[in-house]
Design an enzyme around this catalytic site. Sequence first.
Site, PDB file in Angstrom:
ATOM      1  N   GLU A 253      10.577  -4.969   4.666  1.00 34.77           N
ATOM      2  CA  GLU A 253      10.443  -6.412   3.967  1.00 34.77           C
ATOM      3  C   GLU A 253      10.516  -6.285   2.403  1.00 34.77           C
ATOM      4  O   GLU A 253      10.978  -7.106   1.651  1.00 34.77           O
ATOM      5  CB  GLU A 253       9.734  -7.267   4.540  1.00 34.77           C
ATOM      6  CG  GLU A 253       9.958  -7.148   6.195  1.00 34.77           C
ATOM      7  CD  GLU A 253       9.278  -6.377   7.016  1.00 34.77           C
ATOM      8  OE1 GLU A 253       9.010  -5.157   6.352  1.00 34.77           O
ATOM      9  OE2 GLU A 253       9.211  -6.584   8.220  1.00 34.77           O
TER      10      GLU A 253
ATOM     11  N   ARG B 141      -5.222  -4.506   5.904  1.00 31.44           N
ATOM     12  CA  ARG B 141      -5.834  -5.700   6.522  1.00 31.44           C
ATOM     13  C   ARG B 141      -7.260  -5.863   5.924  1.00 31.44           C
ATOM     14  O   ARG B 141      -7.800  -7.310   6.065  1.00 31.44           O
ATOM     15  CB  ARG B 141      -5.592  -6.033   8.014  1.00 31.44           C
ATOM     16  CG  ARG B 141      -6.305  -5.163   8.653  1.00 31.44           C
ATOM     17  CD  ARG B 141      -5.769  -4.728  10.263  1.00 31.44           C
ATOM     18  NE  ARG B 141      -6.360  -3.820  10.923  1.00 31.44           N
ATOM     19  CZ  ARG B 141      -5.809  -2.700  10.975  1.00 31.44           C
ATOM     20  NH1 ARG B 141      -4.766  -2.414  10.435  1.00 31.44           N
ATOM     21  NH2 ARG B 141      -6.123  -1.566  11.870  1.00 31.44           N
TER      22      ARG B 141
ATOM     23  N   GLU C 198      -4.574  -6.466  14.932  1.00 33.41           N
ATOM     24  CA  GLU C 198      -3.879  -5.191  14.642  1.00 33.41           C
ATOM     25  C   GLU C 198      -5.200  -4.373  14.809  1.00 33.41           C
ATOM     26  O   GLU C 198      -4.953  -2.892  14.932  1.00 33.41           O
ATOM     27  CB  GLU C 198      -3.468  -5.256  13.328  1.00 33.41           C
ATOM     28  CG  GLU C 198      -2.396  -4.047  12.608  1.00 33.41           C
ATOM     29  CD  GLU C 198      -1.706  -4.258  11.560  1.00 33.41           C
ATOM     30  OE1 GLU C 198      -2.292  -4.037  10.355  1.00 33.41           O
ATOM     31  OE2 GLU C 198      -0.479  -4.546  11.456  1.00 33.41           O
TER      32      GLU C 198
ATOM     33  N   HIS D  78      -4.165 -32.531  18.000  1.00 36.27           N
ATOM     34  CA  HIS D  78      -2.961 -33.571  18.225  1.00 36.27           C
ATOM     35  C   HIS D  78      -1.939 -32.311  18.949  1.00 36.27           C
ATOM     36  O   HIS D  78      -0.710 -32.827  19.110  1.00 36.27           O
ATOM     37  CB  HIS D  78      -2.525 -34.407  17.099  1.00 36.27           C
ATOM     38  CG  HIS D  78      -3.566 -35.284  16.805  1.00 36.27           C
ATOM     39  ND1 HIS D  78      -3.732 -36.354  17.387  1.00 36.27           N
ATOM     40  CD2 HIS D  78      -4.510 -35.219  15.517  1.00 36.27           C
ATOM     41  CE1 HIS D  78      -4.919 -37.035  16.684  1.00 36.27           C
ATOM     42  NE2 HIS D  78      -5.503 -36.130  15.823  1.00 36.27           N
TER      43      HIS D  78
ATOM     44  N   LYS E 280       0.982  -1.162   0.065  1.00 32.33           N
ATOM     45  CA  LYS E 280       0.076  -0.182   0.137  1.00 32.33           C
ATOM     46  C   LYS E 280       0.849   1.370   0.108  1.00 32.33           C
ATOM     47  O   LYS E 280       0.605   2.011  -0.674  1.00 32.33           O
ATOM     48  CB  LYS E 280      -0.819  -0.111   1.151  1.00 32.33           C
ATOM     49  CG  LYS E 280      -1.860   1.086   1.299  1.00 32.33           C
ATOM     50  CD  LYS E 280      -2.725   1.210   2.459  1.00 32.33           C
ATOM     51  CE  LYS E 280      -3.591   2.384   2.687  1.00 32.33           C
ATOM     52  NZ  LYS E 280      -4.460   2.205   3.579  1.00 32.33           N
TER      53      LYS E 280
ATOM     54  N   LYS F 274       9.398  -0.576  13.916  1.00 34.52           N
ATOM     55  CA  LYS F 274      10.055  -0.439  12.588  1.00 34.52           C
ATOM     56  C   LYS F 274      10.891   0.569  12.653  1.00 34.52           C
ATOM     57  O   LYS F 274      12.145   0.703  11.969  1.00 34.52           O
ATOM     58  CB  LYS F 274       8.962   0.363  11.644  1.00 34.52           C
ATOM     59  CG  LYS F 274       8.064  -0.656  11.159  1.00 34.52           C
ATOM     60  CD  LYS F 274       7.133  -0.149  10.075  1.00 34.52           C
ATOM     61  CE  LYS F 274       5.899  -0.933   9.834  1.00 34.52           C
ATOM     62  NZ  LYS F 274       4.588  -0.221   9.067  1.00 34.52           N
TER      63      LYS F 274
HETATM   64  O1  F6P Z   1       3.405  -2.973   9.707  1.00 36.98           O
HETATM   65  C1  F6P Z   1       1.961  -3.150   9.677  1.00 36.98           C
HETATM   66  C2  F6P Z   1       1.352  -2.985   8.221  1.00 36.98           C
HETATM   67  O2  F6P Z   1       1.624  -1.474   8.003  1.00 36.98           O
HETATM   68  C3  F6P Z   1       0.180  -3.422   8.114  1.00 36.98           C
HETATM   69  O3  F6P Z   1      -0.866  -2.753   8.733  1.00 36.98           O
HETATM   70  C4  F6P Z   1      -0.068  -3.784   6.334  1.00 36.98           C
HETATM   71  O4  F6P Z   1      -0.889  -4.613   6.106  1.00 36.98           O
HETATM   72  C5  F6P Z   1       1.592  -4.171   6.339  1.00 36.98           C
HETATM   73  O5  F6P Z   1       2.362  -3.425   7.404  1.00 36.98           O
HETATM   74  C6  F6P Z   1       2.154  -3.895   4.884  1.00 36.98           C
HETATM   75  O6  F6P Z   1       2.025  -2.696   4.502  1.00 36.98           O
HETATM   76  P1  F6P Z   1       2.343  -2.179   3.019  1.00 36.98           P
HETATM   77  O7  F6P Z   1       0.873  -2.826   2.291  1.00 36.98           O
HETATM   78  O8  F6P Z   1       2.012  -0.996   2.977  1.00 36.98           O
HETATM   79  O9  F6P Z   1       3.637  -2.784   2.579  1.00 36.98           O
END
Ligand code: F6P
Length: 541
Positions: free
Chosen positions: A209, A262, A347, A378, A203, A509
């Site tokens: 990552e 989410r 969240e 299990h 987004k 972060k």
């Molecule tokens: O760190 C949490 C978050 O902001 C989530 O709310 C979101 O879904 C995820 O990281 C990924 O964010 P983005 O779509 O901006 O990479």
Amino acid sequence: MTPRTQALDMLRAVARKDEGTRIVHQFATDPGRVQRMGIEAAGLYLDVSKQSWSLEGFEAALDLARTCDIEGRRDALFAGEAVNVTEGRAVLHPALRAADDADFHALGEPVSKEVAETRNQIAAYAQAIGSGAEVGGTRQPFNAIVHIGIGGSDLGPRLLWDALKPLEPTIQLRFVANIDPRDMAEALAGLDPETTLIVVVSKTFTTQETLANAELAKAWLAESLSPRRMVKHLVGVTAAPEKAEAWGCGRTFGFRDWVGGRYSLWSSVSLSVAVALGWDMFQRVLDGARAMDQHFLEASPEVNAPIVLALAQIYNVEGRGRHARTVAPYAHGLRRLPAFLQQLEMESNGKRVKRDGTPVDTATGPIVFGEPGTNGQHAFFQQIHQGPMVVPAEFVVVGHTSEAAVDAREGDAPLWSNALAQAQALIVGKTEAQARAELIAAGAGESEADRLAPHKTFPGDRPSTTILMDSLSPEAVGALLALYEHKTFVEGVIWDINSFDQWGVELGKQLAKAVLTDVQNGEPSEGLDASTAELMKRLMV
Ligand code: F6P
């Protein structure tokens, strides 16, 4: 005292009274319980009759919902008001699954036309890739997609693919979320860059990552493709298209800031799934979710599945101090549902202040965890049956796990009969006298029976909810996920928190960046706590 706190106190008082009555006794004294607490919604069936609440408890919970003006707040959400108060944003995921001629507005601005246009673009792109009209840089059709994203940009699409993919897909779809390079290495193994599409989903297009993984994928493509050819293989899905284009995406698909991460699986975030499944299947997911939206908008509170599901949670948390819930989806295709719900619920509702910034007067969202049935049985179900802490369970039970196998009742029965048996065992339990009698019947001596009976005793009276799906159809999966979205919202209204921000993930972060800077400088920065400094030194060698 406000009407809300009065209604909360009333619920707590009734719940204390309910402690004296076992769930099985509630069934015995109220023959209409199953009908009253069984709700049909958008093709799903929700059964909350195995919860601990008495009829009075159920009604106290409904009173609380009415007092909190759930319906008014729901209407504000659907009307595109700024319900995300800390970010001043509308929250309009229902607009993404509405009909083409719908008329949603975000903060007064019409959005449905743009939503329909984006949907058409995705459908056309999916069609073009499927037919081979859209090809890679060396004119070869795509046979694999690597979807890169994390959190909401990963969990929903991954769940959809797991639930709906054919046994032998024509397009392979792999997901990469973790910044551990091994995740990407596994995803790329065996793929051909010339026939692989990389879809980078973020987004914000700033997530550490995702950007790190996108760089790895780009480098992998660059080993085989020139920069001019590579752009055909890099697609961005984002609310920040300028960033995706600047990074090198040859094509971008957008969505707006009123789509929370989410809550975004209904948007172009699921582009890779729509391409790999085919648009028609994805449209059916949207249709199922829309049917749940309709139900949420129209059904009165006592037969409104999202409201009642939320109230079962509120009753457990606020009334009985049960601060965890286990979710057990009895379908291999729904194995990532607990992970999806962890983000959706924890969240959204893991908050410490109310919408006005004052500390909460409730417990807010519980711990959600789970594993697919029957695997969880299990592993941690021992604790659920006999541990001193009562953990409410949620069974998601599927009649036919595969749409194709319509005669699979025989095949699926061992799966769902386990779910029914677990829920039954949880309420019924086994007394020490019963356990002792069983031991004697099996040939144990008196003293052996006395010694072992306490270990084989089940307290019972442990609550659960069951959600039935006829089959793992796209519509049912869409309806299920929309049910959970609205349920999460209803809880947030009752707890008076903002379910649509996530400031709690920001501090980690920020500090991760600082730690990485220290590592690059070769030493912990001054003022760093001694434990972190020591761990860093040990990792740097
Ligand atoms: O760190 C949490 C978050 O902001 C989530 O709310 C979101 O879904 C995820 O990281 C990924 O964010 P983005 O779509 O901006 O990479």
